[in-house]
Design an enzyme around this catalytic site. Structure first.
Site, PDB file in Angstrom:
ATOM      1  N   HIS A  63      29.364 114.220  30.881  1.00  0.00           N
ATOM      2  CA  HIS A  63      28.437 115.107  31.597  1.00  0.00           C
ATOM      3  C   HIS A  63      27.490 115.837  30.658  1.00  0.00           C
ATOM      4  O   HIS A  63      26.484 116.382  31.105  1.00  0.00           O
ATOM      5  CB  HIS A  63      29.173 116.046  32.573  1.00  0.00           C
ATOM      6  N   ASP A  86      35.776 111.731  30.736  1.00  0.00           N
ATOM      7  CA  ASP A  86      34.501 112.443  30.588  1.00  0.00           C
ATOM      8  C   ASP A  86      34.058 112.481  29.122  1.00  0.00           C
ATOM      9  O   ASP A  86      34.135 113.516  28.467  1.00  0.00           O
ATOM     10  CB  ASP A  86      34.657 113.859  31.158  1.00  0.00           C
ATOM     11  N   SER A 140      31.969 122.442  26.823  1.00  0.00           N
ATOM     12  CA  SER A 140      32.083 121.048  27.234  1.00  0.00           C
ATOM     13  C   SER A 140      31.813 120.135  26.049  1.00  0.00           C
ATOM     14  O   SER A 140      30.794 120.276  25.371  1.00  0.00           O
ATOM     15  CB  SER A 140      31.080 120.733  28.336  1.00  0.00           C
TER      16      SER A 140
HETATM   17  N1  ARG Z   1      32.972 121.496  35.538  1.00  0.00           N
HETATM   18  C1  ARG Z   1      32.557 120.938  34.286  1.00  0.00           C
HETATM   19  C2  ARG Z   1      31.861 121.968  33.437  1.00  0.00           C
HETATM   20  O1  ARG Z   1      31.194 122.834  33.929  1.00  0.00           O
HETATM   21  C3  ARG Z   1      31.633 119.799  34.463  1.00  0.00           C
HETATM   22  C4  ARG Z   1      32.295 118.613  34.979  1.00  0.00           C
HETATM   23  C5  ARG Z   1      31.341 117.513  35.232  1.00  0.00           C
HETATM   24  N2  ARG Z   1      31.933 116.604  36.184  1.00  0.00           N
HETATM   25  C6  ARG Z   1      31.544 116.513  37.462  1.00  0.00           C
HETATM   26  N3  ARG Z   1      32.215 115.771  38.291  1.00  0.00           N
HETATM   27  N4  ARG Z   1      30.482 117.131  37.890  1.00  0.00           N
HETATM   28  O2  ARG Z   1      31.890 121.888  32.227  1.00  0.00           O
END
Ligand code: ARG
Length: 717
Positions: free
Chosen positions: A86, A222, A651
């Site tokens: 992501h 991811d 992230s």
């Molecule tokens: N919740 C994660 C973050 O803010 C991002 C995950 C991305 N994955 C998704 N299915 N949108 O770092």
């Protein structure tokens, strides 16, 4: 029994006062002083200098700020960077189209010549950080009002950063810590030639989609990979074919061995923002006003986007990045509202405030220094509910929520410049305007944009307080009964900003009157100016908040001198440490700390785009072809949990074991503790990471990119 109690007391007394292993995004520069003893006790085998050193290669040299919004880590001596899928998403989308859709199918460079250079992507290495608090504080005086203070701080930050980087190619940034009580300088070396190396298909990299996002148990791979290039001397250089892979000062070795509950785990990276010192009134406002507004605004936007994105691959790809970003924000706010309520965060804050008040009132000097602090907070939040809701619907909704709004604002100022320019300057401007506008039209679906803008104007009309709507808007909303559909259609039909032929005509014969008469331009720039105006109106009040925050944090630290308080996240490098741990989500529900490929198969539903599993992965699973990536029981671990303290911006951060080796890549937090940015939940809050063994299994077995595995330093007993 008595024996047991004294044992507990004895053990508790051995712990350094106040330092809790789990909470805290610590500054690497201070771990030696604040955290090291604790870290060693928990299983760290490295010295502080091996983690952060200015003179010698250390872990910090393998951590990068990825693109200004994520974290990455160097995992080979050839500048290979690992981050999240992501985080690489925008770059992957940039190279995707209907012919080769790398978002859907993945992308792999089997040798370096196949790597792809996205338009703009950079990574920053931290050269060093430095405490500049005294240099700034000595130029501030208690007689300054907040506005003067802010201006002085801004000026000093710029001049000190400049002076500290003079004669170098480095970038210096100074940031506030502890709500303006301390200041630190960060010196970065930015590399702009960063190339896409590999990404799994979204059915792996984003497996579970928005349904699983922010949740455990998780089965997402991811991750994505990039490579940093430099000139022949290893210095940053704009993209060039002559550039070579960067030889980093340090790269992380990779540990493929089993991990067990309680094993030491730490994360270094760039957490973006937390509000751990937010007072009870602020939490209440977030729950009642701000977050529900965000959810409503984004609900409207996302549902329209979904409808159009499902009609064509082109629209889906063009809007993928924007959709993912807003959907992530949307679900975050839903989870935060739930968790803040369920965990009684307001009451927790109130109890801190009660202690604070008692402490202040116990002493005359304290009373004169901090007697006003809580009142200032209360005043600020009690007077800003209407503003907050209105500003959200205007700024996040109408202005930022509609791509056309941003485009109109940028275009309008360019067109004014164009019509005022002389002939010699015009040709250049014209080419620029044509390029910008055709890029915009190429990537936007105007019918969808009309609907989004209509929805956002309608929400602003119905939800914003009339004290925070300009007269011209109120009149228009009165005339159309709060439904802007017809007006938007009309404006879009006639506007030079939404019509390429009309724009071309204008460029041929630019007349100011077209700009002045353009209703879409008038509405959007009118609203944008108005948003700035109301923001300026609350400035004096928000200075009260700034002052209250600074006092509050200073006072808390005075009040508990033995407790190490960590500063809020602010996109600077931090370290958090703790253990690999499961958690109890609610009564009778305890989650294990790992997921495996079994769960990927259990969730598989090829009729649901979020849960499609690629055939190749099913084959590898059926053959149990996990190679060296299986654990000692023959299972393939996919994700795992640790109690590290992270937030957005982290992230892509490496999860590192006690010996400094990479064991996973952090990518999310868990639903039950979504309130974590405001109050860390010791027993509940977990970091969700992809196990490095799943990542490398995908690279080698699924993608066949053994070339990348061969670059890495792998440890397996
Ligand atoms: N919740 C994660 C973050 O803010 C991002 C995950 C991305 N994955 C998704 N299915 N949108 O770092």
């Amino acid at each position: 029994m008595k024996k047991f109690i004294s044992l507990v007391i004895a053990i508790t007394m051995l712990l350094p006062l106040g330092v809790k292993a789990d909470e805290g995004m610590w500054l690497p520069m201070f771990i030696k002083r604040l955290n090291y003893v604790d870290m060693q006790k928990e299983g760290l085998k490295l010295t502080p200098e091996e983690i952060y050193s200015i003179n010698n290669a250390s872990l910090k040299d393998a951590i990068v700020n990825f693109g200004g919004f994520c974290t990455g880590e160097v995992i080979s001596d050839q500048g290979l960077i690992l981050t999240n899928h992501h985080c690489g998403y925008g770059a992957i989308a940039e190279f995707s189209n209907e012919e080769h859709d790398y978002l859907t199918d993945g992308f792999w460079a089997f040798d370096k010549s196949q790597e792809l250079k996205p338009k703009s992507l950079f990574v920053s290495f931290l050269v060093k950080m430095e405490d500049v608090t005294d240099q700034i504080q000595e130029q501030l005086s208690p007689n300054m009002n907040e506005e003067e203070r802010a201006a002085k701080v801004k000026e000093l930050k710029a001049s000190i950063a400049k002076q500290k980087t003079e004669g170098t190619s480095y970038r210096g940034v100074i940031k506030d810590f502890y709500k303006g009580n301390e200041f630190y300088l960060f010196i970065y070396n930015d590399y702009t030639d960063v190339r896409l190396v590999g990404a799994p298909p979204s059915s792996i990299g984003k497996y579970g989609g928005d349904t699983d996002n922010w949740m455990w148990p998780r089965h997402t791979g991811d991750f994505s990979m990039f490579r940093v290039y430099a000139d022949a001397d290893g210095n940053p250089s704009e993209y060039s074919e002559n550039n070579v892979p960067l030889k980093p000062k340090h790269h992380l070795s990779i540990n493929l061995n089993d991990k067990k509950e309680g094993d030491f785990a730490m994360i270094m990276g760039y957490p973006g923002s937390t509000e751990r010192y937010l007072p009870s009134w602020g939490v209440q406002q977030a729950i009642d006003v701000e977050y529900p507004a965000v959810v409503k605004i984004l609900d409207a936007k996302l549902s329209i986007m979904r409808e159009y994105m499902s009609t064509s691959d082109k629209v889906r790809i063009d809007y993928a990045t924007s959709y993912a970003r807003f959907a992530n924000y949307w679900k975050n706010r839903i989870g935060m509202i739930q968790a803040l309520k369920k965990l009684n965060t307001v009451d927790k804050k109130k109890s801190i405030e009660k202690d604070f008040e008692a402490w202040v009132n116990a002493d005359g000097e304290r009373k004169s220094k901090y007697g006003q602090t809580l009142t200032l907070f209360e005043e600020f939040f009690s007077k800003t509910d209407d503003y907050t809701k209105s500003y959200m619907t205007l700024n996040l909704g109408v202005i930022r929520g509609s791509d056309v709004s941003g485009f109109v604002l940028r275009m309008k100022s360019m067109l004014i410049k164009y019509s005022e320019a002389d002939d010699s300057k015009r040709a250049e401007l014209k080419a620029h305007i044509e390029e910008k506008s055709s890029n915009f039209y190429e990537k936007h679906q105007m019918q969808m944009e009309r609907e989004i803008m209509t929805a956002q104007l309608n929400i602003y009309a119905s939800d914003a307080s009339s004290d925070y709507q300009p007269e011209f808007f109120k009149e228009q909303a009165k005339d159309n009964n709060g439904d802007f559909k017809k007006d938007v259609d009309n404006m879009f039909d006639k506007s030079i900003y939404t019509n390429q032929e009309k724009l071309a005509k204008f460029l041929k014969k630019p007349k100011m009157k077209y700009i002045e008469k353009d209703e879409l331009g008038i509405l959007i720039s009118g609203l944008s100016d108005y948003a700035k105006e109301i923001k300026a109106q609350v400035k004096p009040l928000s200075y009260n908040e700034v002052e209250a925050y600074r006092q509050f944090v200073a006072a808390l630290r005075e009040m508990n001198p033995d407790k190490a308080y960590a500063p809020d996240a602010n996109f600077t490098m931090r370290l958090t440490y703790g253990q690999i741990l499961p958690y109890q989500a609610r009564d009778a529900v305890k989650y294990k700390f790992t997921t495996t490929i079994e769960g990927v198969m259990q969730k598989m539903d090829n009729s649901n785009p979020e849960f499609v599993v690629p055939e190749k992965l099913v084959e590898l699973y059926n053959d149990k072809d996990y190679g060296q990536y299986a654990n000692s029981k023959g299972e393939l671990v996919v994700g795992f949990l640790s109690n590290n303290d992270i937030t957005g911006g982290n992230s892509g951060s490496p999860v590192i074991d006690g010996n400094g080796n990479l064991i996973g890549t952090a990518f999310d937090g868990n639903w039950e503790a979504m309130s974590g940015d405001i109050e860390f939940e010791e027993n509940l809050q977990r970091t969700i990471s992809v196990d490095i063994r799943y990542t490398l299994f995908i690279v080698e077995k699924f993608a066949g990119a053994k070339n990348l595995i061969d670059e890495m330093t792998i440890i397996k007993d």
